[in-house]
Scaffold this motif. Structure first.
Motif, PDB file in Angstrom:
ATOM      1  N   ARG A 148      29.720  11.260  37.437  1.00 24.03           N
ATOM      2  CA  ARG A 148      30.012  10.360  38.549  1.00 24.03           C
ATOM      3  C   ARG A 148      30.664   9.100  38.003  1.00 24.03           C
ATOM      4  O   ARG A 148      30.036   8.307  37.320  1.00 24.03           O
ATOM      5  CB  ARG A 148      28.731   9.982  39.287  1.00 24.03           C
ATOM      6  N   LEU A 149      31.954   8.965  38.278  1.00 22.59           N
ATOM      7  CA  LEU A 149      32.628   7.709  37.969  1.00 22.59           C
ATOM      8  C   LEU A 149      32.645   6.858  39.230  1.00 22.59           C
ATOM      9  O   LEU A 149      32.375   7.337  40.331  1.00 22.59           O
ATOM     10  CB  LEU A 149      34.053   7.967  37.470  1.00 22.59           C
ATOM     11  N   PHE A 150      32.997   5.597  39.065  1.00 21.18           N
ATOM     12  CA  PHE A 150      32.950   4.664  40.189  1.00 21.18           C
ATOM     13  C   PHE A 150      34.349   4.137  40.482  1.00 21.18           C
ATOM     14  O   PHE A 150      35.202   4.053  39.584  1.00 21.18           O
ATOM     15  CB  PHE A 150      31.995   3.513  39.887  1.00 21.18           C
ATOM     16  N   SER A 151      34.579   3.790  41.720  1.00 16.85           N
ATOM     17  CA  SER A 151      35.882   3.288  42.132  1.00 16.85           C
ATOM     18  C   SER A 151      36.265   2.091  41.276  1.00 16.85           C
ATOM     19  O   SER A 151      35.546   1.090  41.232  1.00 16.85           O
ATOM     20  CB  SER A 151      35.863   2.904  43.611  1.00 16.85           C
ATOM     21  N   GLY A 199      39.617   6.377  41.512  1.00 17.15           N
ATOM     22  CA  GLY A 199      39.266   6.782  42.870  1.00 17.15           C
ATOM     23  C   GLY A 199      37.768   6.901  43.047  1.00 17.15           C
ATOM     24  O   GLY A 199      36.991   6.751  42.091  1.00 17.15           O
ATOM     25  N   ASN A 200      37.354   7.157  44.277  1.00 17.21           N
ATOM     26  CA  ASN A 200      35.929   7.318  44.558  1.00 17.21           C
ATOM     27  C   ASN A 200      35.381   8.522  43.809  1.00 17.21           C
ATOM     28  O   ASN A 200      35.920   9.626  43.907  1.00 17.21           O
ATOM     29  CB  ASN A 200      35.690   7.494  46.056  1.00 17.21           C
ATOM     30  N   ALA A 201      34.301   8.294  43.052  1.00 18.03           N
ATOM     31  CA  ALA A 201      33.634   9.347  42.258  1.00 18.03           C
ATOM     32  C   ALA A 201      34.577   9.963  41.234  1.00 18.03           C
ATOM     33  O   ALA A 201      34.335  11.066  40.749  1.00 18.03           O
ATOM     34  CB  ALA A 201      33.059  10.421  43.175  1.00 18.03           C
ATOM     35  N   GLY A 202      35.681   9.261  40.891  1.00 20.00           N
ATOM     36  CA  GLY A 202      36.599   9.772  39.879  1.00 20.00           C
ATOM     37  C   GLY A 202      37.493  10.888  40.374  1.00 20.00           C
ATOM     38  O   GLY A 202      37.979  11.703  39.587  1.00 20.00           O
ATOM     39  N   GLU A 203      37.755  10.902  41.694  1.00 19.57           N
ATOM     40  CA  GLU A 203      38.486  12.018  42.291  1.00 19.57           C
ATOM     41  C   GLU A 203      39.920  12.136  41.798  1.00 19.57           C
ATOM     42  O   GLU A 203      40.535  13.201  41.927  1.00 19.57           O
ATOM     43  CB  GLU A 203      38.477  11.881  43.819  1.00 19.57           C
ATOM     44  N   GLN A 204      40.479  11.070  41.230  1.00 14.21           N
ATOM     45  CA  GLN A 204      41.858  11.110  40.755  1.00 14.21           C
ATOM     46  C   GLN A 204      41.975  11.772  39.382  1.00 14.21           C
ATOM     47  O   GLN A 204      43.086  11.977  38.886  1.00 14.21           O
ATOM     48  CB  GLN A 204      42.433   9.689  40.689  1.00 14.21           C
ATOM     49  N   LEU A 205      40.849  12.076  38.757  1.00 14.13           N
ATOM     50  CA  LEU A 205      40.852  12.695  37.434  1.00 14.13           C
ATOM     51  C   LEU A 205      40.323  14.123  37.537  1.00 14.13           C
ATOM     52  O   LEU A 205      39.553  14.457  38.441  1.00 14.13           O
ATOM     53  CB  LEU A 205      39.983  11.898  36.461  1.00 14.13           C
ATOM     54  N   SER A 206      40.735  14.951  36.590  1.00 13.10           N
ATOM     55  CA  SER A 206      40.210  16.314  36.543  1.00 13.10           C
ATOM     56  C   SER A 206      38.780  16.302  36.009  1.00 13.10           C
ATOM     57  O   SER A 206      38.298  15.279  35.497  1.00 13.10           O
ATOM     58  CB  SER A 206      41.092  17.181  35.639  1.00 13.10           C
ATOM     59  N   GLY A 207      38.096  17.462  36.094  1.00  9.01           N
ATOM     60  CA  GLY A 207      36.724  17.532  35.605  1.00  9.01           C
ATOM     61  C   GLY A 207      36.623  17.206  34.126  1.00  9.01           C
ATOM     62  O   GLY A 207      35.722  16.473  33.698  1.00  9.01           O
TER      63      GLY A 207
END
Length: 587
Positions: free
Chosen positions: A414-417, A461-469
């Motif tokens: 879980r990353l943060f915005s 992005g929210n929860a790191g959505e701009q990055l791959s897993g």
């Protein structure tokens, strides 16, 4: 928590009450100046029209305008005071509320504690808005009714009867809508929480054709909310319509009674008009209270939930700052029980590792590995037993100091915005660029980050959505090892990594061992297992084996089967993984 103990919520209300007296004083003069209209009307009818004196008209008009300007300034000041008080209310409450919401989510992930943040906004908006002003103005209603009695007793009784009827309607509104509004709020929260949790898996929903089924479930909760809201709104609509009918009927009644009294010459026509205006002003706060009743009920329910939250989650004790830990980790009789189901997840787990040692935790799915590591970093408190860092139980450490001494990579990244750099630095204001780059380099993520469009300034992005897993996992690893904490706990750190990423992870673990960091890794891969000093094998929430890794790997090295290797304990054995380094030790 004792009833008389001060909570941040009580402190915030105390801040609000400190300016309440000044607001009441302003409300007195604001309501006093409400007499300007009827008095001006009385003078026009009884003095100007009778004397036809233009000078009198000009003078009383100037006086009335001056008083109305004063009224406007006082009203503006009163409103501004409440807005500024709302900011102070939020400053006192916001930080401790957020901290308690985080702790509530740790205790009960299904609690939807984030709704408490909206509750604080709901309370603040009400106590600093037009709703509370109606309650401030309501105490002056008797003053206006008294003036109606001074004009003539009949006029006073008409106005008083109207006020009582409207007040009765307000009470009836509360009685008829309380339960349905509470049920509507509960259903709305359930629907919102379900939608939030469901939409996090939008790809799965779309790919497997689950849209209509999940939509039906969401709509069922939403329909329940709308049905309750409709029932409450129907009653509120009936009562509001009745209030308007009473209000208009009273205007007719007081003008009719006033006209009759003027005909029999007991009052003047001016008094008749003035009494109509005064009665309108007397009933206005009551009508406003009826109109604001829904917001009042919502704010009251929000206050009850906030009070319950602050009572349930008390303030953390101020802990003594310790010396930074070396990393000695000791787990003694650790038992973890789910509060809701009383299901035992961990059963008397015990082991210890010294500073600079690395531990691999393996076992089948559902054996309690992730629950164990969550205990190791202090996000869950043991039901029984203890977890100690440098001989001190985790709940005795200052939470901020402990957090800076621990690196944690959870199974779900879980990353943060924010930017990549902000996520790696844990959003610290004093973060230095060289420390961020050093952490990324050690994690093997520097080149990957450099290839991003904005590099370290890339928004994740929210929860790191701009990055791959895989990218999220590398950034998460860099965050875990930022500033080289004493204890580093990694839960399946290679679950999303390719061969290049796994090689970088192995290299990172080797370097962390070289600088003497204590490492705990949950893994299924033999290549990471071989980097550990000790291995903890778990099954069904209990320790199956706790042995030096070299002893566990020895059968493979000597070509002896796992079955031929002597057991270290009397507990059941687990099958060893084959020699291929990309296979699992346990499923």
């Amino acid at each position: 928590m004792p009833a008389n103990e001060t909570t941040p919520l009580k402190q915030a209300y105390a801040k609000y009450r400190s300016i309440l007296l000044a607001t009441i004083v302003f409300s007195f003069f604001v309501n006093l100046l409400m007499f300007v209209g009827p008095m001006y009307m009385l003078q026009i009818y009884d003095r100007v029209l009778a004397s036809r004196n233009e000078t009198t008209l000009v003078m009383i008009t100037i006086i009335a305008v001056g008083l109305l300007i004063t009224y406007g300034l006082l009203e503006f000041t009163r409103s501004r005071m409440l807005v500024r008080t709302g900011l102070q209310f939020d400053q006192v409450l916001a930080s401790p509320l957020f901290e308690r919401v985080v702790r509530l989510q740790l205790i009960n992930p299904a609690a939807a504690g984030q709704s408490a943040l909206s509750d604080a906004d709901r309370v603040r908006d009400f106590i600093t808005g037009q709703g509370v002003l109606a309650f401030f103005d309501a105490p002056w209603t008797p003053l206006f009714l008294l003036l109606c009695f001074l004009f003539h007793p009949w006029l006073g009784w008409v106005a008083t009867a109207g006020a009582l009827i409207i007040f009765t309607l307000a009470v009836l509104n509360e009685i008829m809508t309380r339960k349905t509004l509470r049920a509507a709020n509960s259903s709305g929260t359930d629907a919102s929480n379900f939608a939030g949790a469901t939409l996090q898996n939008a790809e799965v929903i779309r790919a497997m054709g689950m849209v209509s089924e999940l939509s039906s479930r969401w709509m069922a909760a939403r329909d329940q909310m709308l049905a309750n809201q409709a029932r409450a709104s129907d009653w509120a609509g009936v009562i509001l319509s009745a209030s308007k009918f009473v209000r208009m009927t009273l205007q007719v009644a007081i003008l009719g009674v006033g006209g009759y009294l003027a005909v029999i010459q007991e009052i003047s026509p001016g008094i008749m008009i003035a009494a109509s205006i005064v009665m309108g002003r007397a009933l206005a706060p009551v009508e406003q209270a009826v109109g604001q009743w829904k917001q009042f009920v919502a704010a009251r329910q929000a206050n009850e939930r906030l009070t319950r939250l602050f009572s349930t989650i008390p303030e953390e004790l101020e802990r003594t700052q310790m010396s930074d830990p070396n990393g000695d980790l000791n787990v003694e009789g650790l038992t973890s029980i789910l509060p809701e189901t009383r299901t035992t997840i961990l059963k008397s787990v015990s082991f210890s590792i010294k500073s600079g040692e690395s531990l691999a935790v393996v076992g089948p799915s559902g054996s309690g590995k992730s629950t164990l590591v969550r205990h190791l970093v202090g996000v869950i408190e043991p039901s029984m037993g203890a977890v100690r860092l440098d001989g001190i139980e985790l709940n005795h450490w200052d939470s901020n100091q402990l957090g800076q001494s621990v690196g944690y990579l959870s199974q779900e990244i879980r990353l943060f915005s924010g930017t990549v750099a902000e996520n790696i630095s844990r959003f610290r204001d004093d973060a230095r660029d060289e420390d961020i780059v050093a952490a990324a380099t050690l994690a093997g993520a520097h080149e990957m980050i450099s290839r991003l469009r904005e590099g370290y300034a890339t928004q994740v992005g929210n929860a790191g959505e701009q990055l791959s897993g895989g990218q999220r996992q590398r950034v998460g690893l860099a965050r875990a090892i930022y500033l080289l904490p004493s204890l580093i706990v990694l839960d399946e750190p290679n679950s999303n990594l390719d061969s290049e990423g796994e090689a970088a992870l192995a290299n990172c673990l080797k370097k962390l061992k070289e600088v003497g960091k204590t490492i705990v890794v949950v893994t299924h891969k033999v290549n990471l297992l071989s980097l550990s000093d000790k291995t903890l094998i778990m099954a069904d929430g209990a320790v199956q084996r706790f042995v030096p890794t070299r002893e566990l790997m020895q059968p493979r090295q000597e070509g002896i089967s796992a079955e031929e290797q002597p057991a270290v304990t009397e507990e059941p054995k687990v099958l060893e993984a084959p020699a291929n380094t990309n296979t699992s030790v346990a499923e």
